[in-house]
Design a protein around this motif. Structure first.
Motif, PDB file in Angstrom:
ATOM      1  N   GLU A  11       0.799  -0.811   0.036  1.00 14.74           N
ATOM      2  CA  GLU A  11      -0.192   0.405  -0.033  1.00 14.74           C
ATOM      3  C   GLU A  11       0.318   0.752  -0.007  1.00 14.74           C
ATOM      4  N   GLN A 325      -6.358 -11.057  -6.468  1.00 11.44           N
ATOM      5  CA  GLN A 325      -7.721 -10.540  -6.949  1.00 11.44           C
ATOM      6  C   GLN A 325      -8.114 -10.391  -8.397  1.00 11.44           C
ATOM      7  N   LYS A 402      -0.385  -1.106  -5.086  1.00 11.78           N
ATOM      8  CA  LYS A 402      -2.035  -1.708  -4.362  1.00 11.78           C
ATOM      9  C   LYS A 402      -2.501  -0.968  -5.598  1.00 11.78           C
ATOM     10  N   THR A 403      -2.728   0.280  -5.482  1.00 13.55           N
ATOM     11  CA  THR A 403      -3.424   1.339  -6.589  1.00 13.55           C
ATOM     12  C   THR A 403      -2.927   0.335  -7.548  1.00 13.55           C
ATOM     13  N   ASP A 406      -5.377  -2.468  -8.332  1.00 14.20           N
ATOM     14  CA  ASP A 406      -7.253  -2.376  -8.137  1.00 14.20           C
ATOM     15  C   ASP A 406      -7.140  -1.348  -8.845  1.00 14.20           C
ATOM     16  N   ARG A 407      -6.663  -0.543  -9.307  1.00 12.42           N
ATOM     17  CA  ARG A 407      -7.049   0.048 -10.583  1.00 12.42           C
ATOM     18  C   ARG A 407      -7.445  -1.063 -11.901  1.00 12.42           C
ATOM     19  N   SER A 410     -10.654  -2.880 -11.208  1.00 15.97           N
ATOM     20  CA  SER A 410     -11.406  -1.382 -11.571  1.00 15.97           C
ATOM     21  C   SER A 410     -11.831  -1.686 -13.262  1.00 15.97           C
TER      22      SER A 410
END
Length: 421
Positions: A11, A325, A402-403, A406-407, A410
């Motif tokens: 993170e 993920q 992590k971002t 996550d993108r 998404s």
């Protein structure tokens, strides 16, 4: 699954600010480092500094600029040797075993042409794995066709491993050369190179390793691997494009004739012949990318400053999170091991019913950068029965967090909704 500590670590991102392109666009998720990495500012500064402070042709002048350029290349050569463990018993880097090329592809072509044509004949065998990048496959196809040798493939088990039984069965008495990737650029799996080396040497074969996807991500010691030749590219290790490396044992390099001829690779020339310079100059015809080599030296210093243990741990955590993920999306199929910890850098996948090119194009609209296609590994994708002969591939480096992942997730959800309402 990641521990809370590992999750907290990815993170945070103390590294992205070192990379000007990434720092300038905080909304971009760059997940294509298996194709080429981003460069930290110190590497960009080093390349510019070479041209501003010592721009001259190495080896060809006795004035101070040329002497400085020559010293810079010599220091870089020794640094590469230390970085990959090419040192003697006292820890002294064996710089004369480091040959600079343009990239891994050129290094492997050099080996196939020089070593292959020198040791192969009708009935001999070259052993490769089914997961090879075209750069470690087509050169061997060509040299086998020219010499009458036969190409033999190491196949994968159901869990994407080259088993000890397969190694023993395929590397036999006719094998003269074994050439394998350290890490697959599609599956992300790391091969047991040491085991392959032991079997190759039992049969009297040379072992060549494509380290393009290995050296950037895991601490590499060519002595521990037990290989005879090892190739890598600077641009996948935060260095500039246009610089590659071939390391080899003295025995192998001395045996091999030059791949290219011209300036700087000779000792003497007469009207009817020439005497070659010693290794490594024997393989470095013409002017090298001296500024690029100098900048690669800075890239290695950057990686060492972080520590390859830290790099490897962070990237394995990122790859694990990425795999987990993707596996949680019921419309995504991961191509490769289900265990995220087995992915070194790269994770390939497909969105069901959607061509990878469409996936990548739509993701780009959300500033998510991934690779789509056959990844220069068509025989592997055919062997695995991958529909459309292509996959998406997300690949991480230490500057990811992590971002970024996550993108991607998404964005993939958006892709699915576009095609499925």
């Amino acid at each position: 699954m990641l521990t809370p500590h590992q999750l907290a670590d990815i993170e945070r991102n103390p590294h992205k600010g070192d990379f000007p392109l990434l720092a300038a666009d905080e909304n971009m998720a760059f997940l294509d480092s298996a194709a080429t990495s981003q460069r930290p500012a110190c590497v960009l500064d080093a390349q510019r500094a070479f041209y501003e402070t010592m721009n001259a042709n190495p080896l060809r002048g006795l004035y101070r600029l040329s002497v400085a350029a020559t010293a810079a290349i010599d220091e870089a050569r020794a640094h590469v040797a230390r970085f990959i463990g090419a040192v003697d018993a006292q820890g002294t880097p064996q710089a004369d075993q480091i040959v600079f090329t343009r990239n891994t592809s050129e290094s492997l072509n050099l080996v196939a042409s020089s070593l292959g044509r020198g040791v192969l004949g009708p009935g001999d065998e070259v052993v490769v794995s089914i997961m090879e990048h075209h750069s470690n496959l087509i050169p061997w196809q060509q040299v086998c066709a020219a010499t009458g040798a036969r190409l033999v493939y190491l196949r994968l088990s159901d869990d994407y491993r080259i088993t000890p039984e397969e190694i023993e069965a395929k590397i036999g008495p006719r094998a003269k050369i074994v050439s394998v990737t350290q890490v697959s650029n599609v599956l992300g799996v790391q091969n047991d190179v040491s085991a392959i080396a032991r079997r190759a040497h039992e049969t009297g074969a040379y072992l060549v390793v494509d380290g393009a996807q290995g050296a950037p991500h895991v601490a590499t010691d060519v002595r521990e691997l037990g290989c005879d030749l090892y190739a890598l590219s600077a641009h996948k290790m935060m260095g500039p494009m246009g610089v590659g490396v071939l390391w080899g044992t003295r025995e192998a390099l001395d045996l091999m004739p030059p791949f290219l001829t011209g300036g700087e690779m000779i000792d003497s020339v007469t009207e009817q012949g020439a005497v070659w310079a010693p290794v490594p100059q024997k393989f470095e015809a013409g002017t090298q990318d001296a500024a690029g080599i100098y900048a690669f030296d800075a890239a290695l210093s950057y990686l060492e400053g972080l520590g390859m243990d830290l790099v490897e741990a962070r990237e394995r955590a990122l790859a694990t999170y990425l795999t987990d993920q993707l596996a949680a999306l019921d419309f995504v199929d991961v191509v490769g091991p289900a265990e995220g910890s087995r992915h070194v850098g790269a994770v390939s996948f497909n969105v069901r019913g959607v061509h990878p090119h469409d996936v990548a194009s739509i993701l780009d609209g959300s500033d998510v950068c991934i690779r789509a296609g056959h990844h220069c590994a068509q025989p592997l994708l055919s062997y695995l029965g991958v529909q459309m002969g292509s996959t998406c591939r997300a690949s991480v480096a230490l500057y990811n967090d992590k971002t970024d992942i996550d993108r991607l997730v998404s964005g993939l959800t958006n892709v699915w909704s576009i095609f499925n309402g």
